[in-house]
Structure formats: structure tokens, C-alpha cells
Design an enzyme around this catalytic site. Structure first.
Site, PDB file in Angstrom:
ATOM      1  N   GLU A  26     -14.301 117.102 -67.165  1.00 25.54           N
ATOM      2  CA  GLU A  26     -13.960 117.899 -68.358  1.00 25.54           C
ATOM      3  C   GLU A  26     -13.213 117.001 -69.334  1.00 25.54           C
ATOM      4  O   GLU A  26     -12.236 116.354 -68.938  1.00 25.54           O
ATOM      5  CB  GLU A  26     -13.074 119.084 -67.933  1.00 25.54           C
ATOM      6  CG  GLU A  26     -12.548 119.890 -69.118  1.00 25.54           C
ATOM      7  CD  GLU A  26     -11.596 121.014 -68.683  1.00 25.54           C
ATOM      8  OE1 GLU A  26     -11.699 121.523 -67.556  1.00 25.54           O
ATOM      9  OE2 GLU A  26     -10.738 121.356 -69.517  1.00 25.54           O
TER      10      GLU A  26
ATOM     11  N   ASN B  79     -17.531 118.405 -72.688  1.00 25.40           N
ATOM     12  CA  ASN B  79     -16.535 119.027 -73.558  1.00 25.40           C
ATOM     13  C   ASN B  79     -17.105 120.386 -73.927  1.00 25.40           C
ATOM     14  O   ASN B  79     -17.976 120.494 -74.795  1.00 25.40           O
ATOM     15  CB  ASN B  79     -16.268 118.181 -74.809  1.00 25.40           C
ATOM     16  CG  ASN B  79     -15.107 118.749 -75.625  1.00 25.40           C
ATOM     17  OD1 ASN B  79     -14.692 119.892 -75.413  1.00 25.40           O
ATOM     18  ND2 ASN B  79     -14.604 117.963 -76.566  1.00 25.40           N
TER      19      ASN B  79
ATOM     20  N   PRO C  71     -19.522 124.201 -78.413  1.00 25.26           N
ATOM     21  CA  PRO C  71     -19.474 124.710 -79.776  1.00 25.26           C
ATOM     22  C   PRO C  71     -18.535 123.933 -80.709  1.00 25.26           C
ATOM     23  O   PRO C  71     -17.436 123.549 -80.312  1.00 25.26           O
ATOM     24  CB  PRO C  71     -18.978 126.155 -79.607  1.00 25.26           C
ATOM     25  CG  PRO C  71     -18.417 126.223 -78.238  1.00 25.26           C
ATOM     26  CD  PRO C  71     -19.134 125.207 -77.418  1.00 25.26           C
ATOM     27  N   ASN C  72     -19.044 123.725 -81.898  1.00 20.28           N
ATOM     28  CA  ASN C  72     -18.306 123.120 -83.028  1.00 20.28           C
ATOM     29  C   ASN C  72     -18.084 121.618 -82.882  1.00 20.28           C
ATOM     30  O   ASN C  72     -17.540 120.989 -83.786  1.00 20.28           O
ATOM     31  CB  ASN C  72     -16.957 123.840 -83.252  1.00 20.28           C
ATOM     32  CG  ASN C  72     -17.161 125.309 -83.528  1.00 20.28           C
ATOM     33  OD1 ASN C  72     -17.943 125.652 -84.418  1.00 20.28           O
ATOM     34  ND2 ASN C  72     -16.530 126.176 -82.780  1.00 20.28           N
TER      35      ASN C  72
ATOM     36  N   ALA D 252     -14.370 125.619 -76.983  1.00 18.77           N
ATOM     37  CA  ALA D 252     -13.612 126.842 -76.701  1.00 18.77           C
ATOM     38  C   ALA D 252     -14.118 127.573 -75.462  1.00 18.77           C
ATOM     39  O   ALA D 252     -13.370 128.357 -74.853  1.00 18.77           O
ATOM     40  CB  ALA D 252     -13.652 127.761 -77.912  1.00 18.77           C
TER      41      ALA D 252
ATOM     42  N   ARG E 136     -14.560 118.670 -89.225  1.00 22.92           N
ATOM     43  CA  ARG E 136     -13.764 119.813 -88.772  1.00 22.92           C
ATOM     44  C   ARG E 136     -12.309 119.368 -88.490  1.00 22.92           C
ATOM     45  O   ARG E 136     -12.092 118.406 -87.737  1.00 22.92           O
ATOM     46  CB  ARG E 136     -14.455 120.284 -87.499  1.00 22.92           C
ATOM     47  CG  ARG E 136     -13.624 120.910 -86.496  1.00 22.92           C
ATOM     48  CD  ARG E 136     -14.333 121.078 -85.155  1.00 22.92           C
ATOM     49  NE  ARG E 136     -13.651 122.133 -84.479  1.00 22.92           N
ATOM     50  CZ  ARG E 136     -13.614 122.269 -83.157  1.00 22.92           C
ATOM     51  NH1 ARG E 136     -14.280 121.455 -82.377  1.00 22.92           N
ATOM     52  NH2 ARG E 136     -12.945 123.253 -82.626  1.00 22.92           N
TER      53      ARG E 136
ATOM     54  N   TYR F  46      -8.983 116.383 -84.875  1.00 22.74           N
ATOM     55  CA  TYR F  46     -10.126 115.774 -84.185  1.00 22.74           C
ATOM     56  C   TYR F  46     -10.552 114.419 -84.760  1.00 22.74           C
ATOM     57  O   TYR F  46     -11.468 113.798 -84.239  1.00 22.74           O
ATOM     58  CB  TYR F  46     -11.314 116.756 -84.190  1.00 22.74           C
ATOM     59  CG  TYR F  46     -10.985 118.059 -83.498  1.00 22.74           C
ATOM     60  CD1 TYR F  46     -10.770 118.094 -82.121  1.00 22.74           C
ATOM     61  CD2 TYR F  46     -10.855 119.254 -84.213  1.00 22.74           C
ATOM     62  CE1 TYR F  46     -10.443 119.282 -81.469  1.00 22.74           C
ATOM     63  CE2 TYR F  46     -10.533 120.450 -83.570  1.00 22.74           C
ATOM     64  CZ  TYR F  46     -10.338 120.450 -82.205  1.00 22.74           C
ATOM     65  OH  TYR F  46     -10.005 121.621 -81.565  1.00 22.74           O
TER      66      TYR F  46
ATOM     67  N   HIS G  53     -11.485 116.580 -73.423  1.00 21.83           N
ATOM     68  CA  HIS G  53     -11.092 117.152 -74.710  1.00 21.83           C
ATOM     69  C   HIS G  53     -10.590 116.044 -75.602  1.00 21.83           C
ATOM     70  O   HIS G  53      -9.906 115.116 -75.128  1.00 21.83           O
ATOM     71  CB  HIS G  53      -9.995 118.205 -74.536  1.00 21.83           C
ATOM     72  CG  HIS G  53     -10.439 119.334 -73.681  1.00 21.83           C
ATOM     73  ND1 HIS G  53     -11.313 120.294 -74.133  1.00 21.83           N
ATOM     74  CD2 HIS G  53     -10.192 119.610 -72.384  1.00 21.83           C
ATOM     75  CE1 HIS G  53     -11.573 121.132 -73.152  1.00 21.83           C
ATOM     76  NE2 HIS G  53     -10.917 120.732 -72.071  1.00 21.83           N
TER      77      HIS G  53
ATOM     78  N   ARG H 293      -1.092 122.462 -77.338  1.00 24.42           N
ATOM     79  CA  ARG H 293      -1.510 123.298 -78.475  1.00 24.42           C
ATOM     80  C   ARG H 293      -1.205 124.779 -78.155  1.00 24.42           C
ATOM     81  O   ARG H 293      -0.253 125.073 -77.448  1.00 24.42           O
ATOM     82  CB  ARG H 293      -2.996 123.033 -78.765  1.00 24.42           C
ATOM     83  CG  ARG H 293      -3.236 121.584 -79.216  1.00 24.42           C
ATOM     84  CD  ARG H 293      -4.692 121.328 -79.545  1.00 24.42           C
ATOM     85  NE  ARG H 293      -5.141 122.152 -80.660  1.00 24.42           N
ATOM     86  CZ  ARG H 293      -6.434 122.281 -81.006  1.00 24.42           C
ATOM     87  NH1 ARG H 293      -7.371 121.646 -80.316  1.00 24.42           N
ATOM     88  NH2 ARG H 293      -6.768 123.045 -82.022  1.00 24.42           N
TER      89      ARG H 293
HETATM   90  C1  DQA Z   1     -11.548 120.870 -77.697  1.00 19.71           C
HETATM   91  C2  DQA Z   1     -10.319 121.768 -77.482  1.00 19.71           C
HETATM   92  C3  DQA Z   1     -10.731 123.232 -77.485  1.00 19.71           C
HETATM   93  O1  DQA Z   1      -9.590 124.050 -77.298  1.00 19.71           O
HETATM   94  C4  DQA Z   1     -11.377 123.598 -78.801  1.00 19.71           C
HETATM   95  O2  DQA Z   1     -11.816 124.929 -78.763  1.00 19.71           O
HETATM   96  C5  DQA Z   1     -12.478 122.674 -79.171  1.00 19.71           C
HETATM   97  C6  DQA Z   1     -12.295 121.239 -78.957  1.00 19.71           C
HETATM   98  C7  DQA Z   1     -11.154 119.372 -77.810  1.00 19.71           C
HETATM   99  O3  DQA Z   1     -12.044 118.544 -77.636  1.00 19.71           O
HETATM  100  O4  DQA Z   1     -10.003 119.055 -78.075  1.00 19.71           O
HETATM  101  O5  DQA Z   1     -13.478 123.076 -79.744  1.00 19.71           O
HETATM  102  O6  DQA Z   1     -12.405 121.011 -76.580  1.00 19.71           O
END
Ligand code: DQA
Length: 142
Positions: free
Chosen positions: A95, A71, A9-10, A74, A17, A22, A97, A104
Site C-alpha cells: 500500500e 495506491n 481515484p483522482n 480514498a 490536484r 501531492y 500513499h 492528515r
Molecule cells: C492518497 C491519500 C488518500 O487519503 C487520498 O484520498 C488520495 C491520495 C495519497 O496518495 O496520499 O486520493 O492515497
């Protein structure tokens, strides 16, 4: 050699964003550059804002590719269902990020999926994805 890149998501909004976290580059532009860097790899890219769709994609590619760069956004911090899907398939999952989740908010320090993954790579900006691809190509940490 097939490598799957699954974004949760996102992550379709990277570049727009919270750029202070990011960055300014869009995910599509970055993934194009990544594909150009590894002409020997067939990348299967997927993004969804929906937990079940991410699980469907892990199941779809997870028996037929050399590795998955995931990735989960959340959902990383909440999804036992995604962790179970990772354990169900044969492909190793890395995994990733973009941000350094350990530095954070406290709730981002918890990953439900990390114990199911071969490795976690975080905090290198979008370069985290390139590092995960390199890890898959090298056979990674077993
Ligand atoms: C993320 C870190 C997550 O905590 C966050 O919810 C994201 C992006 C990252 O790539 O840093 O959506 O996965």
C-alpha cells in the site's frame, strides 16, 4: 520480473490536484522516470476511478506478477472489497500513499486495506512508489 502499479481515484490528476499536498509532477511523468530507473522490470500500470475496475485489475495481474504497488486513494479508507481482492491473490501488495495519511484528517488514518498488505509506505511524495518497488525487489517484509 513484472510489477504492477495500480492507482485509484483522482491519482490521474496528480500534478494538477492540490499540488501543495501531492506535488507538481504528473503521475505519467513520474511513472516514466520510474520505468527508466528499473530497465529489468516490466511495469504494468493501471489507473481507475472505479472500485470494481481496481478489483478487476488486482485479480487480473495478481497471480502473474512479483508484486503490486497499490495506491487505492480514498478507497483505502473504505473498501473491504479491495482488501478482499488483495487477500485473494498470490502477489504481495504494498500500500502506498504520496502524502503522510497519518498526519492528515482522522478519517485518513484508517486503512481498510493495510491488514491485507505486506507493507504500507506513505508520506514520501511520489518517491513512496520507488520505495515500494525496491521493497518488492528485495523480497520485502514477509
Ligand atoms: C492518497 C491519500 C488518500 O487519503 C487520498 O484520498 C488520495 C491520495 C495519497 O496518495 O496520499 O486520493 O492515497
Amino acid at each position: 520480473m513484472k510489477i504492477s502499479i495500480i492507482n485509484g481515484p483522482n491519482l490521474n490528476l496528480v500534478g494538477v490536484r492540490e499540488p501543495e499536498i501531492y506535488g507538481h509532477k504528473s503521475m505519467d511523468d513520474y511513472l516514466r522516470e520510474l520505468a527508466a530507473r528499473y530497465p529489468q522490470v516490466e511495469f504494468i500500470t493501471f489507473q481507475s476511478n472505479h472500485e470494481g475496475s481496481i478489483i478487476d485489475e488486482i485479480q487480473r495481474v495478481g497471480f502473474d506478477c512479483q508484486g503490486i504497488v497499490l495506491n487505492a486513494g480514498a478507497y483505502t479508507h473504505t473498501s473491504i472489497a479491495i482488501a478482499d481482492a488483495i487477500r485473494a491473490v498470490t502477489a504481495p501488495v504494498i500500500e502506498v500513499h504520496i502524502s503522510d495519511v497519518q498526519s492528515r484528517e482522522p478519517y485518513r488514518r484508517v486503512s481498510m486495506i493495510a491488514p491485507a498488505c505486506r507493507e504500507v509506505i506513505a508520506g514520501h511524495g511520489l518517491d513512496s512508489y520507488r520505495m515500494a518497488v525496491d521493497s518488492i525487489l528485495k523480497g520485502g517484509r514477509q
